[in-house]
Write an enzyme that holds these catalytic residues in place. Structure first.
Site, short mmCIF file in Angstrom:
data_model
loop_
_atom_site.label_atom_id
_atom_site.label_comp_id
_atom_site.label_asym_id
_atom_site.label_seq_id
_atom_site.Cartn_x
_atom_site.Cartn_y
_atom_site.Cartn_z
N TRP A 133 -3.58 -3.51 -23.30
CA TRP A 133 -3.30 -2.58 -22.20
C TRP A 133 -4.52 -2.40 -21.29
CZ3 TRP A 133 0.93 1.23 -23.54
CH2 TRP A 133 1.26 2.05 -22.46
N LEU A 143 1.63 3.54 -8.30
CA LEU A 143 2.90 2.84 -8.55
C LEU A 143 2.82 1.34 -8.28
CD1 LEU A 143 5.83 3.03 -9.41
CD2 LEU A 143 6.43 3.71 -7.10
N HIS A 144 2.06 0.92 -7.29
CA HIS A 144 1.94 -0.52 -7.02
C HIS A 144 1.36 -1.24 -8.25
CE1 HIS A 144 0.70 -4.35 -5.58
NE2 HIS A 144 -0.58 -4.03 -5.63
N ARG A 146 4.23 -6.68 -18.67
CA ARG A 146 4.43 -6.20 -20.04
C ARG A 146 5.88 -5.96 -20.43
NH1 ARG A 146 -0.14 -8.09 -22.28
NH2 ARG A 146 -1.93 -7.51 -21.02
N SER A 180 -12.37 9.87 -28.56
CA SER A 180 -13.66 9.34 -28.99
C SER A 180 -13.81 9.41 -30.51
CB SER A 180 -14.80 10.12 -28.33
OG SER A 180 -16.01 9.79 -28.96
N GLY A 181 -13.94 8.22 -31.11
CA GLY A 181 -14.19 8.14 -32.55
C GLY A 181 -15.64 8.41 -32.88
N ARG A 190 -6.70 -4.30 -20.38
CA ARG A 190 -6.98 -5.40 -19.46
C ARG A 190 -6.46 -5.13 -18.06
NH1 ARG A 190 -8.37 -10.12 -21.57
NH2 ARG A 190 -9.08 -10.41 -19.43
N SER A 241 0.80 -1.24 0.00
CA SER A 241 0.00 0.00 0.00
C SER A 241 0.83 1.29 0.00
CB SER A 241 -1.05 -0.01 1.11
OG SER A 241 -0.50 -0.44 2.33
C1 LIG Z 1 1.73 -12.43 -21.96
C2 LIG Z 1 0.26 -12.22 -21.72
C3 LIG Z 1 -0.66 -12.92 -22.47
C4 LIG Z 1 -2.04 -12.72 -22.25
N1 LIG Z 1 -2.94 -13.41 -23.02
C5 LIG Z 1 -4.27 -13.21 -22.86
C6 LIG Z 1 -5.25 -13.90 -23.66
O1 LIG Z 1 -4.90 -14.70 -24.50
N2 LIG Z 1 -6.55 -13.63 -23.46
C7 LIG Z 1 -6.97 -12.75 -22.51
O2 LIG Z 1 -8.17 -12.54 -22.38
N3 LIG Z 1 -6.09 -12.08 -21.74
C8 LIG Z 1 -4.75 -12.28 -21.88
N4 LIG Z 1 -3.86 -11.59 -21.11
C9 LIG Z 1 -4.37 -10.63 -20.12
C10 LIG Z 1 -4.28 -11.18 -18.69
O3 LIG Z 1 -5.09 -12.34 -18.54
C11 LIG Z 1 -4.70 -10.11 -17.68
O4 LIG Z 1 -6.05 -9.75 -17.91
C12 LIG Z 1 -3.86 -8.85 -17.79
O5 LIG Z 1 -2.50 -9.19 -17.80
C13 LIG Z 1 -4.15 -7.94 -16.60
O6 LIG Z 1 -3.69 -8.56 -15.44
P1 LIG Z 1 -4.41 -8.36 -14.06
O7 LIG Z 1 -5.85 -8.76 -14.12
O8 LIG Z 1 -3.57 -9.06 -13.02
O9 LIG Z 1 -4.24 -6.76 -13.86
P2 LIG Z 1 -5.22 -5.69 -13.26
O10 LIG Z 1 -6.51 -5.66 -13.99
O11 LIG Z 1 -4.41 -4.42 -13.19
O12 LIG Z 1 -5.51 -6.18 -11.83
C14 LIG Z 1 -4.48 -6.25 -10.85
C15 LIG Z 1 -4.93 -7.21 -9.79
O13 LIG Z 1 -6.08 -6.66 -9.16
C16 LIG Z 1 -7.04 -7.67 -8.90
N5 LIG Z 1 -8.29 -7.33 -9.61
C17 LIG Z 1 -8.49 -6.30 -10.45
N6 LIG Z 1 -9.77 -6.24 -10.84
C18 LIG Z 1 -10.39 -7.28 -10.26
C19 LIG Z 1 -11.71 -7.77 -10.29
N7 LIG Z 1 -12.68 -7.17 -10.96
N8 LIG Z 1 -11.97 -8.88 -9.60
C20 LIG Z 1 -11.03 -9.50 -8.88
N9 LIG Z 1 -9.76 -9.08 -8.79
C21 LIG Z 1 -9.44 -7.99 -9.49
C22 LIG Z 1 -6.42 -8.99 -9.38
O14 LIG Z 1 -5.78 -9.59 -8.30
C23 LIG Z 1 -5.38 -8.56 -10.37
O15 LIG Z 1 -4.29 -9.45 -10.49
C24 LIG Z 1 -2.49 -11.79 -21.28
C25 LIG Z 1 -1.54 -11.08 -20.53
C26 LIG Z 1 -0.18 -11.27 -20.75
C27 LIG Z 1 0.81 -10.47 -19.93
#
Ligand SMILES: Cc1cc2nc3c(=O)[nH]c(=O)nc-3n(C[C@H](O)[C@H](O)[C@H](O)COP(=O)(O)OP(=O)(O)OC[C@H]3O[C@@H](n4cnc5c(N)ncnc54)[C@H](O)[C@@H]3O)c2cc1C
Length: 280
Positions: free
Chosen positions: A84, A184-185, A194, A96-97, A86, A63
């Protein structure tokens, strides 16, 4: 580096993209300052601050790192933006397009990064170069399609078809822009994923620029991130058992590792980790 020296500077990325730091709240001191709230009045010198940051990173006391916030302006191709976005722990506002006309800007890869499909990573490209003629044909073909689709887009606009519909057939290589704010976290989490060699080259290029900005503005935290997360290697419980055996006189063969319950793929990944250690 002081944040004033870096805010507003445009760092070019790919052929037409950029990363620009718009604003930054906090620095290494903000991490330490907030951590001291939980630990009471404590260390004060720079080296003690550094030790505290490294302790926090090592022990996943996350934190205090959330007290630092970065706001970026980024121009990136839509296929990069799709990966990104995700990362849900950021705040985003995108061009906005529906509201504005999309500029005639598309990503074209350099011939030297046009590679063959990887045989080991189903999602990635290999190091193997594709035949130069084919790479150039691929790029010219993409360029011609981009021009054709943009011409059609312009025609639709001229005929007063709504912008929100006219844009729907533009390619994933179209550049978009957004403001992206993240603490930053969560930024370290983004960078860990990435900057990894298995992430797509194009998003890795953006991650490298952002990593460099963080390195300059929060040097202690970034160093701790590199040491304890980015360049650290985790071992599973089973791998540790194998490691124990390997440290004995006779190393185990992959066939023997199967007996510990690792799959073929896990064994390959484990051997890669061991090679990484041997190459340190
Ligand atoms: C090399 C690589 C390949 C990938 N390939 C695919 C693919 O083929 N298909 C695909 O769909 N995605 C793919 N992804 C995306 C991946 O599954 C993650 O969605 C993405 O990396 C974001 O990670 P994250 O959810 O940990 O990050 P963030 O969304 O930043 O979340 C950070 C952390 O917060 C928590 N969190 C955030 N929001 C929630 C929530 N609503 N509920 C519960 N916990 C939450 C989780 O613990 C999460 O780890 C890929 C990613 C990488 C790096």
């Amino acid at each position: 580096m002081e944040k004033q020296e870096i805010i507003g500077k445009e760092f070019r990325c790919l052929d037409k993209g950029f990363v620009r730091l718009v604003d930054l709240m906090g620095n290494d001191s903000s991490i330490v300052q907030s951590a001291r709230v939980s630990y009471g009045k404590g260390t004060k010198t720079i080296s003690e601050d550094n030790s505290l940051i490294r302790y926090l990173m090592r022990h996943r006391h996350t934190s205090p790192f959330e007290m630092v916030e970065y706001k970026f302006h980024i121009r990136l191709p839509i296929f990069v933006a799709r990966q990104w976005i995700r990362h849900r722990t950021a705040n985003v506002n995108e061009y906005s397009g529906r509201y504005s006309i999309i500029p005639d800007e598309f990503y074209l890869p350099n011939p030297e990064i046009v590679r063959k499909q990887s045989k080991t990573n189903k999602q990635g490209r290999s190091d193997e170069l594709i035949d130069a003629t084919l790479a150039n044909e691929f790029i010219s073909d993409i360029k011609a399609t981009q021009e054709l689709l943009y011409e059609k887009y312009n025609n639709y606009l001229r005929q007063d078809i709504a912008r929100e519909l006219a844009r729907i057939n533009l390619p994933l290589s179209t550049y978009t822009e957004w403001y992206w704010k993240i603490d930053l976290h969560n930024l370290f989490h983004f960078l860990e994923l990435r900057l990894h060699p298995t992430a797509q080259y194009e998003i890795r290029e953006y991650a490298k620029i952002i990593a460099n900005i963080v390195k300059q503005t929060c040097p202690m935290a970034y160093q701790a991130f590199e040491d304890y997360r980015l360049n650290a290697i985790n071992f599973s419980a089973i791998e540790l058992k194998i490691l124990k055996e390997m440290l004995k006189a006779d190393p185990l063969s992959p066939e023997q590792m199967v007996n510990f319950g690792l799959s073929k793929r896990e064994i390959e990944e484990f051997i890669t980790k061991i090679h990484k250690i041997n190459n340190l």
